[in-house]
Design an enzyme around this catalytic site. Structure first.
Site, PDB file in Angstrom:
ATOM      1  CG  ASP A 318      52.294 -13.223  73.611  1.00 53.49           C
ATOM      2  OD1 ASP A 318      52.857 -12.820  74.652  1.00 53.49           O
ATOM      3  OD2 ASP A 318      52.877 -13.881  72.723  1.00 53.49           O
ATOM      4  CD  GLU A 344      54.460  -9.162  84.459  1.00 56.35           C
ATOM      5  OE1 GLU A 344      54.701  -9.583  85.603  1.00 56.35           O
ATOM      6  OE2 GLU A 344      55.206  -9.381  83.484  1.00 56.35           O
TER       7      GLU A 344
END
Length: 421
Positions: A318, A344
């Site tokens: 994260d 992503e």
């Protein structure tokens, strides 16, 4: 004493007084403590006071006085009577049923042949309706002064004649600055010609106009207001004024915008989420199609991101996403859009950007990510696909071509930029 013309008989004079519009009262000149006694009252006086002639004759005018009768006015009246002078004044009297009413007096002394005051004649005019109207006007003025809503009144040509304190607070303009001007100085440029055409059409047709206005404050910022403009008509039904009631919506608009932003932003990175990105993409696409301007698109994917999560944990992953988001935002123009497209994967929307410039931008992004150290996980890289909107192409087709270019960059070994063309 002036002689009465032969053509005017005493009977005619009596009829004239009896039928006069104003109230007439005649008293003797009896001194204190009892004071003058009423000898005559015409029909208008009886209608004003509610007493019959029989009830009035022999009484003193004190029967008309009450708690609201101004004692200073009475003192002045008595002094004028003692001096044999004319008196003019106004105060409150009371009808037979106890109802107060405003009255204006003109009391004149009548002298006999020797010059001695023998009687007084009082001509009176009730003006309770006028006082009520004045009181109502004052009450309305005071109500407008404390109203939280701004109130603006213009003449039929739109020239401002009144503005209340709430208008000052809302716009930043003092009343003295706006009187004599038209409200056009508030225009922010946020509304198009069609908006004002609709406004003028409604007002010319005598219909109220209601809308949310984006106006410009004296300090330069834009504020939003819910405004209703209504025509005011005179007794002849001709339009004389316009009155605007304006309620400040700035706080609500900002709150709604914050809610929209919250729904359109990715919680982790602060970038546009997919929903917000799709909305932005559609707006820029429409602008590019209508204006004929070039429009570039970049799709970027963090290489081997699953391995980062598996090796260092999802919290570390994260933090990588957050740092990449900040780097992307720092690399592009303020007019460009940066979107967390999913997982992503990131999208960069480039309005007014041809393919060559978009490729150069993508390469700058790739190089910036590659050379930026990443705590915890070590170096990371991006693969990027780039495309430019073709004539007649849909958004879906543009995204598909850009995604295929991204796939090709990954197929060729990652950490590189590939063009859809």
């Amino acid at each position: 004493m002036k002689a009465i013309p032969d053509a005017i008989s005493p009977q005619l004079l009596l009829q004239a007084v009896e039928q006069a519009f104003n109230s007439v009262l005649i008293t003797d000149a009896q001194p204190a403590p009892h004071g003058p006694r009423i000898l005559y009252a015409n029909a208008a006086f009886c209608a004003l006071s509610g007493y019959s002639t029989e009830e009035l004759v022999g009484q003193t005018p004190r029967i008309l006085q009450g708690p609201l009768t101004d004692r200073d006015v009475l003192d002045e009246l008595r002094q004028c009577l003692r001096d044999g002078r004319f008196f003019h004044g106004s105060t409150v009297n009371y009808r037979k049923d106890g109802e107060p009413y405003w009255v204006e007096w003109n009391i004149s002394p009548i002298r006999d042949a020797q010059g001695t005051v023998s009687h007084y004649v009082s001509v009176q005019r009730g003006f309770s309706e006028l006082v009520a109207a004045q009181n109502t006007s004052q009450l309305l003025f005071e109500a407008l002064a404390v109203s939280h809503d701004a109130v603006l009144i213009t003449d039929e040509n739109g020239v401002i004649e009144f503005a209340n304190p709430a208008f000052e607070a809302m716009t930043g303009y003092a009343v003295a600055e706006v009187l004599g001007r038209t409200p056009a100085f508030l225009r922010s440029g946020e509304h198009d010609d069609a908006f004002y055409a609709s406004l003028y059409e409604s007002l010319r047709a005598g219909r109220p106009f209601h809308a949310t206005f984006a106006d410009r404050h004296r300090n330069g910022h834009i504020f939003h207001a819910d405004q209703t403009i209504s025509p005011v008509r005179g007794r002849d039904d001709n339009r004389t004024h316009f009155v605007s009631i304006i309620r400040d919506l700035t706080a609500r608009v900002r709150h709604e915008q914050a809610l929209r932003d919250a729904a359109s932003l990715d919680v982790l990175t602060g970038l546009y989420n997919r929903r917000g990105g799709e909305s932005l993409l559609e707006r820029i696409y429409i602008g590019a199609r209508e204006g004929g301007a070039p429009f570039g698109l970049i799709l970027a994917d963090i290489d081997h991101f699953k391995a980062i999560n598996d090796t260092f944990g999802h919290p570390a992953g994260d933090r990588v996403l957050q740092r990449v988001g900040r780097l992307l935002r720092a690399c592009v123009r303020a007019t460009d859009g940066v979107v967390r497209w999913g997982g992503e994967e990131f999208m960069v929307i480039l309005p007014h950007c041809e393919l060559r410039a978009a490729m150069e931008q993508a390469e700058r992004i790739r190089a910036r990510i590659e050379r930026t150290p990443q705590p915890e996980v070590g170096p990371i890289t991006l693969s990027l696909g780039v495309a430019q909107l073709n004539a007649g192409e849909t958004v879906a087709s543009l995204i598909d071509r850009t995604d295929r270019a991204l796939y090709e960059a990954k197929r060729q070994g990652r950490n590189r930029v590939c063009s859809a063309d």
